[in-house]
Design a protein around this motif. Structure first.
Motif, PDB file in Angstrom:
ATOM      1  N   SER A 246      -3.567 -32.413 -12.776  1.00 38.78           N
ATOM      2  CA  SER A 246      -2.195 -32.533 -12.261  1.00 38.78           C
ATOM      3  C   SER A 246      -1.696 -33.962 -12.465  1.00 38.78           C
ATOM      4  O   SER A 246      -2.488 -34.911 -12.522  1.00 38.78           O
ATOM      5  CB  SER A 246      -2.144 -32.181 -10.773  1.00 38.78           C
ATOM      6  OG  SER A 246      -2.926 -33.081 -10.007  1.00 38.78           O
ATOM      7  N   TYR A 247      -0.395 -34.089 -12.566  1.00 38.66           N
ATOM      8  CA  TYR A 247       0.202 -35.421 -12.687  1.00 38.66           C
ATOM      9  C   TYR A 247       1.607 -35.372 -12.101  1.00 38.66           C
ATOM     10  O   TYR A 247       2.295 -34.337 -12.127  1.00 38.66           O
ATOM     11  CB  TYR A 247       0.240 -35.912 -14.137  1.00 38.66           C
ATOM     12  CG  TYR A 247       0.885 -34.975 -15.124  1.00 38.66           C
ATOM     13  CD1 TYR A 247       2.243 -35.074 -15.427  1.00 38.66           C
ATOM     14  CD2 TYR A 247       0.138 -33.988 -15.771  1.00 38.66           C
ATOM     15  CE1 TYR A 247       2.826 -34.220 -16.337  1.00 38.66           C
ATOM     16  CE2 TYR A 247       0.719 -33.138 -16.690  1.00 38.66           C
ATOM     17  CZ  TYR A 247       2.069 -33.266 -16.983  1.00 38.66           C
ATOM     18  OH  TYR A 247       2.654 -32.420 -17.899  1.00 38.66           O
ATOM     19  N   ALA A 248       2.048 -36.494 -11.529  1.00 43.12           N
ATOM     20  CA  ALA A 248       3.356 -36.571 -10.878  1.00 43.12           C
ATOM     21  C   ALA A 248       3.773 -38.025 -10.727  1.00 43.12           C
ATOM     22  O   ALA A 248       2.942 -38.938 -10.723  1.00 43.12           O
ATOM     23  CB  ALA A 248       3.313 -35.894  -9.515  1.00 43.12           C
ATOM     24  N   GLY A 249       5.076 -38.235 -10.607  1.00 50.39           N
ATOM     25  CA  GLY A 249       5.619 -39.575 -10.416  1.00 50.39           C
ATOM     26  C   GLY A 249       7.132 -39.552 -10.475  1.00 50.39           C
ATOM     27  O   GLY A 249       7.737 -38.541 -10.839  1.00 50.39           O
ATOM     28  N   GLU A 287      -6.305 -36.364 -11.418  1.00 48.73           N
ATOM     29  CA  GLU A 287      -4.954 -36.577 -10.905  1.00 48.73           C
ATOM     30  C   GLU A 287      -4.376 -37.829 -11.561  1.00 48.73           C
ATOM     31  O   GLU A 287      -5.060 -38.851 -11.667  1.00 48.73           O
ATOM     32  CB  GLU A 287      -4.956 -36.769  -9.393  1.00 48.73           C
ATOM     33  CG  GLU A 287      -5.275 -35.507  -8.597  1.00 48.73           C
ATOM     34  CD  GLU A 287      -5.228 -35.764  -7.096  1.00 48.73           C
ATOM     35  OE1 GLU A 287      -5.067 -36.957  -6.708  1.00 48.73           O
ATOM     36  OE2 GLU A 287      -5.365 -34.814  -6.332  1.00 48.73           O
ATOM     37  N   ASN A 289      -0.954 -40.343 -11.347  1.00 44.80           N
ATOM     38  CA  ASN A 289       0.235 -40.685 -10.576  1.00 44.80           C
ATOM     39  C   ASN A 289       0.769 -42.033 -11.062  1.00 44.80           C
ATOM     40  O   ASN A 289      -0.001 -42.915 -11.468  1.00 44.80           O
ATOM     41  CB  ASN A 289      -0.073 -40.776  -9.082  1.00 44.80           C
ATOM     42  CG  ASN A 289      -0.518 -39.444  -8.507  1.00 44.80           C
ATOM     43  OD1 ASN A 289       0.287 -38.567  -8.256  1.00 44.80           O
ATOM     44  ND2 ASN A 289      -1.825 -39.289  -8.301  1.00 44.80           N
ATOM     45  N   TRP A 290       2.062 -42.171 -11.018  1.00 44.33           N
ATOM     46  CA  TRP A 290       2.670 -43.471 -11.310  1.00 44.33           C
ATOM     47  C   TRP A 290       3.740 -43.769 -10.285  1.00 44.33           C
ATOM     48  O   TRP A 290       4.420 -42.862  -9.780  1.00 44.33           O
ATOM     49  CB  TRP A 290       3.252 -43.520 -12.726  1.00 44.33           C
ATOM     50  CG  TRP A 290       4.384 -42.568 -12.992  1.00 44.33           C
ATOM     51  CD1 TRP A 290       5.708 -42.809 -12.895  1.00 44.33           C
ATOM     52  CD2 TRP A 290       4.269 -41.192 -13.415  1.00 44.33           C
ATOM     53  NE1 TRP A 290       6.435 -41.703 -13.225  1.00 44.33           N
ATOM     54  CE2 TRP A 290       5.577 -40.699 -13.555  1.00 44.33           C
ATOM     55  CE3 TRP A 290       3.178 -40.357 -13.682  1.00 44.33           C
ATOM     56  CZ2 TRP A 290       5.833 -39.394 -13.946  1.00 44.33           C
ATOM     57  CZ3 TRP A 290       3.429 -39.066 -14.082  1.00 44.33           C
ATOM     58  CH2 TRP A 290       4.735 -38.576 -14.214  1.00 44.33           C
ATOM     59  N   THR A 291       3.839 -45.022  -9.894  1.00 48.20           N
ATOM     60  CA  THR A 291       4.776 -45.455  -8.853  1.00 48.20           C
ATOM     61  C   THR A 291       5.439 -46.764  -9.293  1.00 48.20           C
ATOM     62  O   THR A 291       4.948 -47.467 -10.186  1.00 48.20           O
ATOM     63  CB  THR A 291       4.062 -45.674  -7.513  1.00 48.20           C
ATOM     64  OG1 THR A 291       3.023 -46.651  -7.691  1.00 48.20           O
ATOM     65  CG2 THR A 291       3.460 -44.369  -6.996  1.00 48.20           C
TER      66      THR A 291
END
Length: 383
Positions: A246-249, A287, A289-291
C-alpha cells in the motif's frame, strides 16, 4: 445724338423739391447712403471671388455684383440730377442696370433648381456630425485593432520565449539523462559476473527513469503529481501482492528531476523487497508514505512482518543499489536518507528540502544532476 445726351433744356430735380434744404438733404443723403452700401457689397463679392476659386456658379455672383454696383451708380447720379439735369446719362445708366438685372434674373432662374439642391446649413451640420461619428468609430476600431495587434505580438513573443526555454530545457534534460544512464551503466557493471545479471538490473533502473519521464510527457508539462510517479513505479508490485502492498500521501506537484530520483529510489526499494522480503514470506508487508511540512519533504518506505526475513542490522556489504539509495539520490535532492533495520522491519527515510522537490524551482541546480552522479562526485569505488 446730341439730343440724346443734351441736358441743357431740362430742369434740375431740385426744382421739383422747391429747393427746400431739408428735403434736398434728405433726398441726397438717402441716395448717398444707398450708393455707399451698393458699392461696398460688390466690392466684398469681387474680393471673395478673387480669393476663392472653389465657389460654385461664380458667374452668377459676378452678375449680382455688377447689378448692385450699377444700382449704386444710379443713386449717385440721382444726387447729381438734383442740381444738374443730366437725365439722358442717368437714363442710359438705368438701361444698363436694367439689362444687367434682366441677365441676372434669367441666369438665376436657370440655376434655381441647382441652387435648391444645395444642402442647408442644418443638413450640412447633420452630415458633418454623422461623418464625425463615423470617423470616431473608425478611429476606435483602428485603436482596437492596434491593441489586438500589440496583444497578439506580446502573446507571440511570450510563446516564442516559452518555446525557446522548453527547447533548451529538453536539450538539457536529454544531456542529463544520458549522463545518468551512463553512470548507472558504469556502476551497475561493477561486480557483475554475467551479462544477464547486468542487463536485468540495469534495464530495470533505466525503466524507472523512463517511467518518470513518460509520465511528465503524458501531462505535456514540466511537472507532474507525485502520486502519478509513485503509481507508475509501484503499480506492478501492487498488482502482484495486493493487500500486502500500500502507498498513500498528499497531492504534490514535483519537478522532473525530483520525479526521476524518487522513481529511481522506489525501483531499487521495490526490487529489493521482491527479492528479499515479499517473496520470502507471506507475512511481509510494505507501506509507502510521503508527507510535507512547511519546508521539508519526507518519503518513508517500510517493510515489516516476519522477523525471520529482516536482519537485526544493515548488511555490511554496500553495493551500488545501497549507495544509490543512501548517497546518490539524497545528494541529488539536496537532502539526506537513512535505511534502518530493526526487529521485524526495515525502514527507508528520504528527507529533502521542499523547494528541491516541488515544481517551479529555478536556477542552475539541475545542472549538477549529471555531474554529481558521476563516480568521482560521490567517490564510488568498485566493490
Amino acid at each position: 445724338m446730341e439730343h440724346i445726351i443734351e441736358h441743357g433744356d431740362y430742369m434740375p430735380h431740385g426744382m421739383c423739391l422747391l429747393w427746400e434744404p431739408w428735403l434736398l438733404i434728405l433726398w441726397a443723403g438717402s441716395d448717398a447712403l444707398i450708393f455707399l452700401a451698393y458699392t461696398a457689397i460688390p466690392f466684398a463679392l469681387f474680393t471673395v471671388l478673387s480669393k476663392r476659386e472653389d465657389i460654385p456658379h461664380a458667374g452668377l455672383v459676378a452678375l449680382f455684383g455688377s447689378f448692385i454696383m450699377l444700382c449704386g451708380l444710379t443713386h449717385l447720379f440721382g444726387i447729381v440730377t438734383l442740381w444738374y439735369p443730366i437725365y439722358p446719362i442717368v437714363g442710359w445708366l438705368k438701361l444698363a442696370t436694367g439689362l444687367v438685372s434682366v441677365a441676372t434674373a434669367l441666369v438665376l432662374l436657370k440655376l434655381a433648381p441647382a441652387l435648391i439642391k444645395f444642402p442647408s446649413p442644418a443638413s450640412m451640420e447633420k452630415v458633418n456630425s454623422r461623418l464625425r461619428d463615423e470617423i470616431a468609430a473608425h478611429e476606435e476600431t483602428l485603436a482596437s485593432l492596434e491593441r489586438q495587434i500589440e496583444e497578439r505580438t506580446a502573446e507571440l513573443k511570450a510563446a516564442n520565449t516559452t518555446l525557446a526555454i522548453q527547447t533548451r530545457e529538453a536539450v538539457h534534460r536529454s544531456g542529463n539523462l544520458l549522463s545518468v544512464v551512463t553512470s548507472l551503466a558504469t556502476q551497475t557493471a561493477r561486480g557483475m559476473d554475467s551479462l544477464g545479471d547486468f542487463m536485468q538490473i540495469f534495464l530495470g533502473r533505466v525503466r524507472a527513469l523512463a517511467n518518470a519521464t513518460k509520465s511528465i510527457e503524458r501531462e505535456n508539462e514540466s511537472s507532474i503529481d507525485l502520486g502519478r510517479v509513485i503509481d507508475a513505479g509501484l503499480k506492478p508490485l501492487e498488482e502482484i501482492y495486493g493487500d500486502r502492498f500500500s502507498y498513500a500521501g498528499p497531492e504534490l506537484t514535483v519537478n522532473p528531476e525530483a520525479a526521476q530520483q524518487i522513481s529511481l529510489a522506489l525501483h531499487e526499494l521495490a526490487t529489493n523487497a521482491q527479492k528479499y522480503s515479499l517473496s520470502a514470506s507471506d507475512q511481509t508487508f510494505v507501506e509507502v508514505n510521503w508527507t510535507t511540512s512547511e519546508d521539508q519533504f519526507e518519503l518513508v518506505w517500510r517493510e515489516y512482518g516476519d522477523d525471520r526475513v529482516f536482519p537485526e542490522s544493515e548488511p555490511p556489504s554496500e553495493g551500488f543499489g545501497t549507495k544509490l539509495l543512501t548517497r546518490v539520490i539524497p545528494t541529488m535532492l539536496r537532502g539526506q536518507a537513512v535505511r534502518e533495520f530493526t526487529e521485524r522491519n526495515m525502514t527507508y527515510r528520504l528527507h529533502a528540502p521542499l523547494e528541491a522537490i516541488v515544481a517551479g524551482e529555478q536556477g542552475g541546480d539541475s545542472d549538477r544532476m549529471a555531474a554529481r552522479i558521476l563516480d568521482q562526485s560521490f567517490g564510488l569505488n568498485p566493490d
